[in-house]
Design an enzyme around this catalytic site. Structure first.
Site, PDB file in Angstrom:
ATOM      1  N   ASP A   1       0.851  -1.191   0.000  1.00 49.47           N
ATOM      2  CA  ASP A   1       0.000   0.000   0.000  1.00 49.47           C
ATOM      3  C   ASP A   1       0.883   1.237   0.000  1.00 49.47           C
ATOM      4  O   ASP A   1       1.885   1.305   0.714  1.00 49.47           O
ATOM      5  CB  ASP A   1      -0.914  -0.016   1.233  1.00 49.47           C
ATOM      6  CG  ASP A   1      -2.078   0.960   1.093  1.00 49.47           C
ATOM      7  OD1 ASP A   1      -3.224   0.494   0.972  1.00 49.47           O
ATOM      8  OD2 ASP A   1      -1.834   2.191   1.101  1.00 49.47           O
ATOM      9  N   ILE A   2       0.488   2.238  -0.785  1.00 47.91           N
ATOM     10  CA  ILE A   2       1.295   3.461  -0.914  1.00 47.91           C
ATOM     11  C   ILE A   2       1.259   4.291   0.370  1.00 47.91           C
ATOM     12  O   ILE A   2       2.140   5.115   0.597  1.00 47.91           O
ATOM     13  CB  ILE A   2       0.798   4.275  -2.135  1.00 47.91           C
ATOM     14  CG1 ILE A   2       1.892   5.191  -2.679  1.00 47.91           C
ATOM     15  CG2 ILE A   2      -0.477   5.046  -1.820  1.00 47.91           C
ATOM     16  CD1 ILE A   2       1.567   5.779  -4.050  1.00 47.91           C
TER      17      ILE A   2
ATOM     18  N   ASN B   1     -12.749  -3.343   2.635  1.00 48.96           N
ATOM     19  CA  ASN B   1     -13.675  -2.221   2.740  1.00 48.96           C
ATOM     20  C   ASN B   1     -14.641  -2.300   1.561  1.00 48.96           C
ATOM     21  O   ASN B   1     -14.218  -2.476   0.419  1.00 48.96           O
ATOM     22  CB  ASN B   1     -12.909  -0.893   2.702  1.00 48.96           C
ATOM     23  CG  ASN B   1     -12.030  -0.701   3.925  1.00 48.96           C
ATOM     24  OD1 ASN B   1     -12.370  -1.138   5.009  1.00 48.96           O
ATOM     25  ND2 ASN B   1     -10.883  -0.057   3.742  1.00 48.96           N
TER      26      ASN B   1
ATOM     27  N   GLY C   1     -15.302   3.343   3.738  1.00 45.34           N
ATOM     28  CA  GLY C   1     -13.926   3.747   3.471  1.00 45.34           C
ATOM     29  C   GLY C   1     -13.339   3.216   2.179  1.00 45.34           C
ATOM     30  O   GLY C   1     -12.141   3.404   1.935  1.00 45.34           O
ATOM     31  N   GLN C   2     -14.154   2.536   1.345  1.00 46.16           N
ATOM     32  CA  GLN C   2     -13.597   2.070   0.065  1.00 46.16           C
ATOM     33  C   GLN C   2     -13.385   3.274  -0.858  1.00 46.16           C
ATOM     34  O   GLN C   2     -14.301   4.083  -1.057  1.00 46.16           O
ATOM     35  CB  GLN C   2     -14.533   1.056  -0.605  1.00 46.16           C
ATOM     36  CG  GLN C   2     -13.874   0.405  -1.824  1.00 46.16           C
ATOM     37  CD  GLN C   2     -14.749  -0.666  -2.485  1.00 46.16           C
ATOM     38  OE1 GLN C   2     -15.879  -0.914  -2.081  1.00 46.16           O
ATOM     39  NE2 GLN C   2     -14.204  -1.289  -3.511  1.00 46.16           N
TER      40      GLN C   2
ATOM     41  N   HIS D   1     -10.121  -5.532  -3.425  1.00 51.79           N
ATOM     42  CA  HIS D   1      -8.783  -5.687  -2.850  1.00 51.79           C
ATOM     43  C   HIS D   1      -8.888  -6.058  -1.381  1.00 51.79           C
ATOM     44  O   HIS D   1      -9.724  -5.533  -0.661  1.00 51.79           O
ATOM     45  CB  HIS D   1      -7.940  -4.420  -3.018  1.00 51.79           C
ATOM     46  CG  HIS D   1      -8.580  -3.175  -2.495  1.00 51.79           C
ATOM     47  ND1 HIS D   1      -9.518  -2.465  -3.214  1.00 51.79           N
ATOM     48  CD2 HIS D   1      -8.424  -2.509  -1.323  1.00 51.79           C
ATOM     49  CE1 HIS D   1      -9.907  -1.417  -2.511  1.00 51.79           C
ATOM     50  NE2 HIS D   1      -9.266  -1.415  -1.348  1.00 51.79           N
TER      51      HIS D   1
ATOM     52  N   HIS E   1      -6.908  -5.834   2.109  1.00 48.80           N
ATOM     53  CA  HIS E   1      -5.804  -5.249   2.867  1.00 48.80           C
ATOM     54  C   HIS E   1      -5.280  -6.344   3.798  1.00 48.80           C
ATOM     55  O   HIS E   1      -6.075  -6.957   4.533  1.00 48.80           O
ATOM     56  CB  HIS E   1      -6.282  -4.102   3.758  1.00 48.80           C
ATOM     57  CG  HIS E   1      -6.809  -2.901   3.041  1.00 48.80           C
ATOM     58  ND1 HIS E   1      -6.090  -1.744   2.890  1.00 48.80           N
ATOM     59  CD2 HIS E   1      -8.010  -2.667   2.447  1.00 48.80           C
ATOM     60  CE1 HIS E   1      -6.815  -0.840   2.251  1.00 48.80           C
ATOM     61  NE2 HIS E   1      -7.998  -1.366   1.973  1.00 48.80           N
TER      62      HIS E   1
HETATM   63  P1  5GP Z   1      -9.666   1.338   0.145  1.00 45.51           P
HETATM   64  O1  5GP Z   1      -9.719   2.660   0.869  1.00 45.51           O
HETATM   65  O2  5GP Z   1     -10.389   1.417  -1.196  1.00 45.51           O
HETATM   66  O3  5GP Z   1     -10.101   0.167   0.966  1.00 45.51           O
HETATM   67  O4  5GP Z   1      -8.149   1.061  -0.134  1.00 45.51           O
HETATM   68  C1  5GP Z   1      -7.437   1.643  -1.179  1.00 45.51           C
HETATM   69  C2  5GP Z   1      -5.986   1.612  -0.793  1.00 45.51           C
HETATM   70  O5  5GP Z   1      -5.207   1.866  -1.952  1.00 45.51           O
HETATM   71  C3  5GP Z   1      -5.611   2.692   0.238  1.00 45.51           C
HETATM   72  O6  5GP Z   1      -5.107   2.068   1.420  1.00 45.51           O
HETATM   73  C4  5GP Z   1      -4.552   3.531  -0.482  1.00 45.51           C
HETATM   74  O7  5GP Z   1      -3.511   3.946   0.363  1.00 45.51           O
HETATM   75  C5  5GP Z   1      -4.071   2.606  -1.576  1.00 45.51           C
HETATM   76  N1  5GP Z   1      -3.614   3.278  -2.769  1.00 45.51           N
HETATM   77  C6  5GP Z   1      -4.201   4.346  -3.389  1.00 45.51           C
HETATM   78  N2  5GP Z   1      -3.511   4.679  -4.485  1.00 45.51           N
HETATM   79  C7  5GP Z   1      -2.458   3.813  -4.560  1.00 45.51           C
HETATM   80  C8  5GP Z   1      -1.375   3.670  -5.493  1.00 45.51           C
HETATM   81  O8  5GP Z   1      -1.243   4.381  -6.485  1.00 45.51           O
HETATM   82  N3  5GP Z   1      -0.496   2.664  -5.246  1.00 45.51           N
HETATM   83  C9  5GP Z   1      -0.602   1.852  -4.162  1.00 45.51           C
HETATM   84  N4  5GP Z   1       0.334   0.910  -4.004  1.00 45.51           N
HETATM   85  N5  5GP Z   1      -1.621   1.951  -3.266  1.00 45.51           N
HETATM   86  C10 5GP Z   1      -2.529   2.925  -3.469  1.00 45.51           C
END
Ligand code: 5GP
Ligand code: ZN
Length: 119
Positions: A35-36, A92, A98-99, A105, A107
């Site tokens: 994760d970034i 999520n 929080g998605q 995906h 986590h």
């Molecule tokens: P969500 O909030 O949809 O459950 O998770 C999305 C995740 O993707 C977040 O934890 C966010 O930090 C990660 N993310 C967003 N953009 C990027 C990216 O460009 N590269 C990577 N490796 N992770 C990302």
């Protein structure tokens, strides 16, 4: 068609190699990358290479790939040495939960104390 790459999807771009990512595992059906914006010492995302907006729609359409995602999440935990200390697999689902990226995906979080229930 269900599962086809979406032009406006960040994770489809990572699968295609159009956006860089730190990949830690890859199979024919899945990709795992860091994760970034990590929320724990281990914070890896495991995604299906096929595009589905969330985990439930993936499981409904391609249950074997949903199982691949879960198996790979477990392998990430082994590779990252958090299997014994414990880790969390989170999907999520929906903006209200929080998605932010609407490509399914998992986590995988570990390497620190994890409170329950999560925030
Ligand atoms: P969500 O909030 O949809 O459950 O998770 C999305 C995740 O993707 C977040 O934890 C966010 O930090 C990660 N993310 C967003 N953009 C990027 C990216 O460009 N590269 C990577 N490796 N992770 C990302
Ligand atoms: Zn996608």
């Amino acid at each position: 068609m269900a599962g086809e790459p979406q032009a406006d999807c960040l994770f489809c771009k990572i699968v295609a190699g159009e956006v860089p990512a730190t990949v830690v595992r890859e199979t024919g059906t899945t990709l795992a990358f860091r994760d970034i914006n990590p929320q724990a010492p281990t914070h890896v995302l495991v995604i299906p290479k096929a595009h589905y907006p969330d985990a439930a729609s993936l499981a409904a359409a391609e249950p074997s790939v949903a199982a691949d995602v879960l198996r790979e999440a477990g392998q990430v935990a082994v590779d990252e040495k958090v299997e014994e200390s414990g880790y969390r697999i989170i999907f999520n689902t929906g903006a209200g939960a929080g998605q932010t990226v609407f490509h399914a995906h998992a986590h995988v979080l570990g390497g620190r104390g994890l409170n329950w229930p999560p925030g």
